[in-house]
Every structure is written in structure tokens, then in C-alpha cells.
Design a protein around this motif. Structure first.
Motif, PDB file in Angstrom:
ATOM      1  N   ASP A  22      -4.172  13.533  -1.840  1.00  0.00           N
ATOM      2  CA  ASP A  22      -3.292  12.630  -1.099  1.00  0.00           C
ATOM      3  C   ASP A  22      -4.091  11.611  -0.291  1.00  0.00           C
ATOM      4  OD1 ASP A  22      -1.088  13.874  -2.151  1.00  0.00           O
ATOM      5  OD2 ASP A  22      -0.674  15.082  -0.354  1.00  0.00           O
ATOM      6  N   MET A  23      -5.165  12.077   0.340  1.00  0.00           N
ATOM      7  CA  MET A  23      -6.016  11.149   1.103  1.00  0.00           C
ATOM      8  C   MET A  23      -6.689  10.151   0.172  1.00  0.00           C
ATOM      9  SD  MET A  23      -7.753  13.356   4.181  1.00  0.00           S
ATOM     10  CE  MET A  23      -8.349  14.736   3.215  1.00  0.00           C
ATOM     11  N   HIS A  24      -7.120  10.618  -0.995  1.00  0.00           N
ATOM     12  CA  HIS A  24      -7.748   9.715  -1.967  1.00  0.00           C
ATOM     13  C   HIS A  24      -6.738   8.685  -2.466  1.00  0.00           C
ATOM     14  CE1 HIS A  24      -9.031   8.562  -6.088  1.00  0.00           C
ATOM     15  NE2 HIS A  24     -10.176   8.376  -5.456  1.00  0.00           N
ATOM     16  N   ASP A  25      -5.537   9.138  -2.758  1.00  0.00           N
ATOM     17  CA  ASP A  25      -4.496   8.214  -3.217  1.00  0.00           C
ATOM     18  C   ASP A  25      -4.185   7.166  -2.148  1.00  0.00           C
ATOM     19  OD1 ASP A  25      -4.352   9.568  -5.591  1.00  0.00           O
ATOM     20  OD2 ASP A  25      -2.493  10.640  -5.100  1.00  0.00           O
ATOM     21  N   GLN A  26      -4.161   7.575  -0.892  1.00  0.00           N
ATOM     22  CA  GLN A  26      -3.910   6.629   0.201  1.00  0.00           C
ATOM     23  C   GLN A  26      -5.011   5.580   0.264  1.00  0.00           C
ATOM     24  OE1 GLN A  26      -3.751   8.401   4.085  1.00  0.00           O
ATOM     25  NE2 GLN A  26      -3.066   6.518   5.057  1.00  0.00           N
ATOM     26  N   THR A  27      -6.259   6.016   0.118  1.00  0.00           N
ATOM     27  CA  THR A  27      -7.386   5.076   0.151  1.00  0.00           C
ATOM     28  C   THR A  27      -7.340   4.123  -1.043  1.00  0.00           C
ATOM     29  OG1 THR A  27      -8.712   6.752   1.261  1.00  0.00           O
ATOM     30  CG2 THR A  27      -9.895   4.917   0.265  1.00  0.00           C
ATOM     31  N   VAL A  28      -7.029   4.654  -2.209  1.00  0.00           N
ATOM     32  CA  VAL A  28      -6.932   3.806  -3.416  1.00  0.00           C
ATOM     33  C   VAL A  28      -5.805   2.798  -3.257  1.00  0.00           C
ATOM     34  CG1 VAL A  28      -6.358   3.833  -5.874  1.00  0.00           C
ATOM     35  CG2 VAL A  28      -7.984   5.472  -4.967  1.00  0.00           C
ATOM     36  N   ALA A  29      -4.663   3.245  -2.739  1.00  0.00           N
ATOM     37  CA  ALA A  29      -3.526   2.343  -2.561  1.00  0.00           C
ATOM     38  C   ALA A  29      -3.850   1.235  -1.569  1.00  0.00           C
ATOM     39  CB  ALA A  29      -2.303   3.133  -2.091  1.00  0.00           C
ATOM     40  N   GLN A  30      -4.519   1.569  -0.460  1.00  0.00           N
ATOM     41  CA  GLN A  30      -4.889   0.547   0.517  1.00  0.00           C
ATOM     42  C   GLN A  30      -5.900  -0.430  -0.070  1.00  0.00           C
ATOM     43  OE1 GLN A  30      -6.169   2.953   3.817  1.00  0.00           O
ATOM     44  NE2 GLN A  30      -4.111   3.093   4.668  1.00  0.00           N
ATOM     45  N   SER A  31      -6.808   0.066  -0.883  1.00  0.00           N
ATOM     46  CA  SER A  31      -7.797  -0.808  -1.520  1.00  0.00           C
ATOM     47  C   SER A  31      -7.123  -1.767  -2.502  1.00  0.00           C
ATOM     48  CB  SER A  31      -8.839   0.045  -2.235  1.00  0.00           C
ATOM     49  OG  SER A  31      -9.738  -0.760  -2.958  1.00  0.00           O
ATOM     50  N   LEU A  32      -6.211  -1.247  -3.312  1.00  0.00           N
ATOM     51  CA  LEU A  32      -5.499  -2.099  -4.266  1.00  0.00           C
ATOM     52  C   LEU A  32      -4.658  -3.154  -3.544  1.00  0.00           C
ATOM     53  CD1 LEU A  32      -4.307   0.529  -6.888  1.00  0.00           C
ATOM     54  CD2 LEU A  32      -5.985  -1.278  -7.239  1.00  0.00           C
ATOM     55  N   ALA A  33      -3.987  -2.749  -2.473  1.00  0.00           N
ATOM     56  CA  ALA A  33      -3.162  -3.699  -1.725  1.00  0.00           C
ATOM     57  C   ALA A  33      -4.031  -4.755  -1.047  1.00  0.00           C
ATOM     58  CB  ALA A  33      -2.323  -2.964  -0.686  1.00  0.00           C
ATOM     59  N   GLY A  34      -5.203  -4.353  -0.569  1.00  0.00           N
ATOM     60  CA  GLY A  34      -6.108  -5.302   0.084  1.00  0.00           C
ATOM     61  C   GLY A  34      -6.665  -6.345  -0.868  1.00  0.00           C
ATOM     62  N   GLN A  35      -6.827  -5.969  -2.137  1.00  0.00           N
ATOM     63  CA  GLN A  35      -7.348  -6.912  -3.133  1.00  0.00           C
ATOM     64  C   GLN A  35      -6.296  -7.924  -3.553  1.00  0.00           C
ATOM     65  OE1 GLN A  35      -8.805  -4.531  -6.367  1.00  0.00           O
ATOM     66  NE2 GLN A  35     -10.419  -3.600  -5.119  1.00  0.00           N
ATOM     67  N   GLY A  36      -5.031  -7.570  -3.422  1.00  0.00           N
ATOM     68  CA  GLY A  36      -3.955  -8.505  -3.745  1.00  0.00           C
ATOM     69  C   GLY A  36      -3.740  -8.738  -5.218  1.00  0.00           C
ATOM     70  N   ALA A  89       0.827  -1.204   0.000  1.00  0.00           N
ATOM     71  CA  ALA A  89       0.000   0.000   0.000  1.00  0.00           C
ATOM     72  C   ALA A  89       0.862   1.255   0.000  1.00  0.00           C
ATOM     73  CB  ALA A  89      -0.927   0.001   1.210  1.00  0.00           C
ATOM     74  N   LEU A  90       1.929   1.254   0.789  1.00  0.00           N
ATOM     75  CA  LEU A  90       2.832   2.398   0.830  1.00  0.00           C
ATOM     76  C   LEU A  90       3.515   2.604  -0.523  1.00  0.00           C
ATOM     77  CD1 LEU A  90       4.160   4.577   2.612  1.00  0.00           C
ATOM     78  CD2 LEU A  90       5.936   2.904   3.121  1.00  0.00           C
ATOM     79  N   PHE A  91       3.941   1.525  -1.135  1.00  0.00           N
ATOM     80  CA  PHE A  91       4.583   1.608  -2.446  1.00  0.00           C
ATOM     81  C   PHE A  91       3.612   2.154  -3.493  1.00  0.00           C
ATOM     82  CE2 PHE A  91       5.558  -0.318  -6.578  1.00  0.00           C
ATOM     83  CZ  PHE A  91       6.835   0.190  -6.778  1.00  0.00           C
ATOM     84  N   LEU A  92       2.388   1.634  -3.503  1.00  0.00           N
ATOM     85  CA  LEU A  92       1.396   2.092  -4.477  1.00  0.00           C
ATOM     86  C   LEU A  92       1.032   3.555  -4.241  1.00  0.00           C
ATOM     87  CD1 LEU A  92      -0.899  -1.042  -4.643  1.00  0.00           C
ATOM     88  CD2 LEU A  92       0.696  -0.233  -6.389  1.00  0.00           C
ATOM     89  N   GLN A  93       0.958   3.957  -2.979  1.00  0.00           N
ATOM     90  CA  GLN A  93       0.666   5.355  -2.669  1.00  0.00           C
ATOM     91  C   GLN A  93       1.781   6.260  -3.199  1.00  0.00           C
ATOM     92  OE1 GLN A  93       0.085   6.178   1.482  1.00  0.00           O
ATOM     93  NE2 GLN A  93      -0.371   8.317   1.120  1.00  0.00           N
TER      94      GLN A  93
END
Length: 132
Positions: free
Chosen positions: A70-84, A36-40
Motif C-alpha cells: 500500500d505504501m509503495h502504491d501510494q508512492t507510485v501514484a504520487q510519482s505518476l501524478a507529479g509527472q503529469g 494521485a488518490l485516483f491512481l492509488q
């Protein structure tokens, strides 16, 4: 959550003693957090590249707008990481988990032996010079 025996507040997701005794108990969570951090970071760099092209007087280039992006990007990154679906967390787990690393190494050896067998068999075939 309040623990009546300790009179302290604990997070409901706090690791327990049983979790701590499991090998690599936090590896999966740490790998997903890293992904998630990398994707963000990737999303932030993509945004900064497009900001260079935007005019300074644009309503989309304000500091407030940047904070929300930035907050939107963080949410998108966490969502992408959660989906695997990106696979970075899975690669980290395979490399750091001894059980999965052994399986990955065996699969790699098998792929290499198949590739070398295909190369050797292709070298043994006669070259067709009739079309030359």
C-alpha cells in the motif's frame, strides 16, 4: 519555520496571503492530489484482484506485506501524478479554471466546425458506382 513575530511554528510550504489572492491558487495542487488518490485506488484494486488468485499460504499474502505494498502504491501514484503524464489533473484544471475552460471551449467549437465541414464536403462528392 518559526515566525519571530507570531512565536508559532509554520510549515515552509504554507500558503501566504499573496498566494490566497491569486485566482485558483490551489487548483493545480488539488488536481494533482486527486489524480494521485485516483491512481492509488486503481493500483489498490488491481492488487486486490491479483490477491484473489494467490494461495492463502503464500508468503506474499501476509498483512505486513500488504501494508508495504500500500505504501509503495501510494508512492507510485504520487510519482505518476507529479509527472503529469496521465492527464487527469490537467483535465480537472481545464474544467475548473475559467480561463482554461474558455480556451478549451473555443478549441472544441473549432474542432466541431472542422468536423462538420468535412462531413458536408464528403456528402457533396458523387458516389463512384463503376466498381459495383
Amino acid at each position: 519555520m518559526i515566525d519571530p513575530n507570531q512565536n508559532s511554528i509554520q510549515s515552509p510550504s504554507a500558503p501566504t496571503v499573496a498566494d490566497a489572492n491569486k485566482p485558483n491558487s490551489g487548483l493545480s495542487d488539488a488536481a494533482k492530489d486527486f489524480e494521485a488518490l485516483f491512481l492509488q485506488t486503481v493500483l489498490k484494486q488491481m492488487r486486490s484482484a491479483s490477491d484473489v488468485l494467490a494461495p492463502e499460504d503464500s508468503p506474499l499474502s501476509s498483512n505486513k506485506q500488504g501494508a508495504f505494498r500500500d505504501m509503495h502504491d501510494q508512492t507510485v501514484a504520487q510519482s505518476l501524478a507529479g509527472q503529469g503524464q496521465v492527464g487527469i489533473a490537467a483535465m480537472i484544471e481545464r474544467q475548473l479554471d475559467p480561463e482554461k475552460a474558455g480556451e478549451a471551449a473555443a478549441a472544441l467549437r473549432e474542432m466541431r466546425s472542422e468536423a462538420s465541414a468535412m462531413t458536408v464536403s464528403s456528402l457533396k462528392k458523387p458516389i463512384d458506382t463503376s466498381s459495383l
